[in-house]
Design a protein around this motif. Structure first.
Motif, PDB file in Angstrom:
ATOM      1  N   ILE A   1       0.842  -1.203   0.000  1.00 48.59           N
ATOM      2  CA  ILE A   1       0.000   0.000   0.000  1.00 48.59           C
ATOM      3  C   ILE A   1       0.877   1.253   0.000  1.00 48.59           C
ATOM      4  N   SER A   2       1.924   1.262   0.815  1.00 49.18           N
ATOM      5  CA  SER A   2       2.824   2.418   0.882  1.00 49.18           C
ATOM      6  C   SER A   2       3.530   2.649  -0.453  1.00 49.18           C
ATOM      7  N   ALA A   3       3.987   1.585  -1.080  1.00 49.83           N
ATOM      8  CA  ALA A   3       4.676   1.719  -2.373  1.00 49.83           C
ATOM      9  C   ALA A   3       3.729   2.279  -3.429  1.00 49.83           C
ATOM     10  N   TYR A   4       2.501   1.781  -3.434  1.00 45.40           N
ATOM     11  CA  TYR A   4       1.511   2.306  -4.378  1.00 45.40           C
ATOM     12  C   TYR A   4       1.237   3.785  -4.097  1.00 45.40           C
ATOM     13  N   HIS A   5       1.038   4.106  -2.821  1.00 47.06           N
ATOM     14  CA  HIS A   5       0.755   5.485  -2.428  1.00 47.06           C
ATOM     15  C   HIS A   5       1.909   6.409  -2.829  1.00 47.06           C
ATOM     16  N   TYR A   6       3.131   5.971  -2.571  1.00 49.05           N
ATOM     17  CA  TYR A   6       4.303   6.770  -2.931  1.00 49.05           C
ATOM     18  C   TYR A   6       4.391   6.932  -4.445  1.00 49.05           C
ATOM     19  N   SER A   7       4.081   5.873  -5.184  1.00 49.59           N
ATOM     20  CA  SER A   7       4.173   5.956  -6.649  1.00 49.59           C
ATOM     21  C   SER A   7       3.148   6.925  -7.229  1.00 49.59           C
ATOM     22  N   ILE A   8       1.947   6.995  -6.638  1.00 46.75           N
ATOM     23  CA  ILE A   8       0.972   7.954  -7.183  1.00 46.75           C
ATOM     24  C   ILE A   8       1.312   9.387  -6.793  1.00 46.75           C
ATOM     25  N   GLN A   9       2.168   9.542  -5.791  1.00 44.21           N
ATOM     26  CA  GLN A   9       2.650  10.883  -5.448  1.00 44.21           C
ATOM     27  C   GLN A   9       3.773  11.325  -6.378  1.00 44.21           C
ATOM     28  N   LYS A  10       4.651  10.413  -6.741  1.00 44.98           N
ATOM     29  CA  LYS A  10       5.894  10.788  -7.401  1.00 44.98           C
ATOM     30  C   LYS A  10       5.966  10.476  -8.895  1.00 44.98           C
ATOM     31  N   LEU A  11       5.139   9.593  -9.401  1.00 49.02           N
ATOM     32  CA  LEU A  11       5.201   9.216 -10.815  1.00 49.02           C
ATOM     33  C   LEU A  11       4.013   9.817 -11.552  1.00 49.02           C
ATOM     34  N   SER A  12       4.302  10.694 -12.500  1.00 46.80           N
ATOM     35  CA  SER A  12       3.224  11.430 -13.182  1.00 46.80           C
ATOM     36  C   SER A  12       2.237  10.505 -13.891  1.00 46.80           C
ATOM     37  N   PHE A  13       2.720   9.432 -14.499  1.00 39.38           N
ATOM     38  CA  PHE A  13       1.788   8.535 -15.188  1.00 39.38           C
ATOM     39  C   PHE A  13       0.883   7.783 -14.221  1.00 39.38           C
ATOM     40  N   MET A  14       1.307   7.638 -12.969  1.00 40.04           N
ATOM     41  CA  MET A  14       0.465   6.999 -11.951  1.00 40.04           C
ATOM     42  C   MET A  14      -0.561   7.990 -11.397  1.00 40.04           C
ATOM     43  N   GLN A  15      -0.208   9.267 -11.348  1.00 48.04           N
ATOM     44  CA  GLN A  15      -1.113  10.279 -10.815  1.00 48.04           C
ATOM     45  C   GLN A  15      -2.373  10.390 -11.656  1.00 48.04           C
ATOM     46  N   GLU A  16      -2.236  10.188 -12.947  1.00 48.42           N
ATOM     47  CA  GLU A  16      -3.381  10.305 -13.846  1.00 48.42           C
ATOM     48  C   GLU A  16      -4.442   9.250 -13.566  1.00 48.42           C
ATOM     49  N   SER A  17      -4.018   8.087 -13.082  1.00 49.47           N
ATOM     50  CA  SER A  17      -4.972   7.023 -12.801  1.00 49.47           C
ATOM     51  C   SER A  17      -5.243   6.857 -11.315  1.00 49.47           C
ATOM     52  N   ALA A  18      -4.767   7.801 -10.499  1.00 51.18           N
ATOM     53  CA  ALA A  18      -4.938   7.713  -9.045  1.00 51.18           C
ATOM     54  C   ALA A  18      -6.407   7.802  -8.664  1.00 51.18           C
ATOM     55  N   PRO A  19      -6.823   6.982  -7.708  1.00 47.97           N
ATOM     56  CA  PRO A  19      -8.218   7.042  -7.269  1.00 47.97           C
ATOM     57  C   PRO A  19      -8.492   8.308  -6.471  1.00 47.97           C
TER      58      PRO A  19
ATOM     59  N   CYS B   1      -9.533   9.934  -3.266  1.00 49.46           N
ATOM     60  CA  CYS B   1      -9.421   9.413  -1.904  1.00 49.46           C
ATOM     61  C   CYS B   1     -10.348  10.104  -0.915  1.00 49.46           C
ATOM     62  N   GLY B   2     -11.326  10.810  -1.379  1.00 47.91           N
ATOM     63  CA  GLY B   2     -12.220  11.488  -0.454  1.00 47.91           C
ATOM     64  C   GLY B   2     -11.820  12.931  -0.278  1.00 47.91           C
ATOM     65  N   ARG B   3     -11.935  13.420   0.950  1.00 46.02           N
ATOM     66  CA  ARG B   3     -11.673  14.845   1.224  1.00 46.02           C
ATOM     67  C   ARG B   3     -10.224  15.240   0.987  1.00 46.02           C
ATOM     68  N   VAL B   4      -9.299  14.315   1.195  1.00 44.82           N
ATOM     69  CA  VAL B   4      -7.874  14.609   1.061  1.00 44.82           C
ATOM     70  C   VAL B   4      -7.324  13.804  -0.110  1.00 44.82           C
ATOM     71  N   SER B   5      -6.631  14.462  -1.004  1.00 47.70           N
ATOM     72  CA  SER B   5      -6.055  13.786  -2.167  1.00 47.70           C
ATOM     73  C   SER B   5      -4.912  12.871  -1.759  1.00 47.70           C
ATOM     74  N   CYS B   6      -4.910  11.683  -2.303  1.00 49.87           N
ATOM     75  CA  CYS B   6      -3.818  10.736  -2.030  1.00 49.87           C
ATOM     76  C   CYS B   6      -2.533  11.123  -2.755  1.00 49.87           C
ATOM     77  N   THR B   7      -2.634  12.018  -3.723  1.00 49.72           N
ATOM     78  CA  THR B   7      -1.438  12.459  -4.441  1.00 49.72           C
ATOM     79  C   THR B   7      -0.796  13.681  -3.784  1.00 49.72           C
ATOM     80  N   GLY B   8      -1.448  14.249  -2.792  1.00 50.21           N
ATOM     81  CA  GLY B   8      -0.914  15.418  -2.099  1.00 50.21           C
ATOM     82  C   GLY B   8       0.296  15.064  -1.261  1.00 50.21           C
ATOM     83  N   GLU B   9       1.173  16.028  -1.071  1.00 50.32           N
ATOM     84  CA  GLU B   9       2.389  15.813  -0.281  1.00 50.32           C
ATOM     85  C   GLU B   9       2.460  16.871   0.816  1.00 50.32           C
ATOM     86  N   TYR B  10       2.160  16.459   2.040  1.00 49.20           N
ATOM     87  CA  TYR B  10       2.269  17.393   3.158  1.00 49.20           C
ATOM     88  C   TYR B  10       3.726  17.753   3.414  1.00 49.20           C
TER      89      TYR B  10
END
Length: 141
Positions: free
Chosen positions: A77-95, A97-106
């Motif tokens: 799960i962490s690897a997938y989450h990290y990949s949708i944050q850092k890999l642009s081609f993964m961000q396009e297909s990111a689900p 996640c509700g109120r907070v984006s899973c692609t966001g980086e605090y």
């Protein structure tokens, strides 16, 4: 239980405890609201603090099977989450996640260290330690 196994068990508990404190720091002190994928990672990390703490106190190295299982799922799960944050081609297909984006980086220390990256490192350390514990107890038989 050998001293090596005992030290590995303590190390695994320390990693899980530190990861739990870190996630609570980000959400409760810094007020970063966790996304859905962060919650799944927490669901797998938080119980390890109790499970590994009790196992260490009872000197039950067989719990490494449980910690390995939890950590492999958490690392995926962490690897997938990290990949949708850092890999642009993964961000396009990111689900969504509700109120907070899973692609966001605090946080984004040194350009690559994000919260899912920290969780991934913790899960990997527990995976490696669990495997070493299992190999050690298998060698004792």
């Amino acid at each position: 239980m050998t001293k090596k196994v005992e030290n590995l068990m303590l190390f695994m508990w320390t990693v899980a405890f530190t990861a739990t404190l870190g996630s609570l720091y980000f959400s409760e002190v810094r007020q970063y609201e966790p996304c859905e994928l962060c919650w799944y990672q927490r669901i797998l990390m938080y119980p390890l603090v109790i499970i590994l703490g009790v196992a260490y106190a009872q000197k039950n190295a067989k719990i490494a099977v449980t910690s390995l299982t939890f950590s492999i799922i958490g690392a995926c799960i962490s690897a997938y989450h990290y990949s949708i944050q850092k890999l642009s081609f993964m961000q396009e297909s990111a689900p969504t996640c509700g109120r907070v984006s899973c692609t966001g980086e605090y946080i984004n220390y040194l350009g690559f260290i994000t919260i899912p990256f920290l969780a991934l490192v913790a899960f990997i350390l527990i995976i490696i330690s669990s495997i070493l514990v299992l190999k050690s107890i298998k060698g004792e038989k």
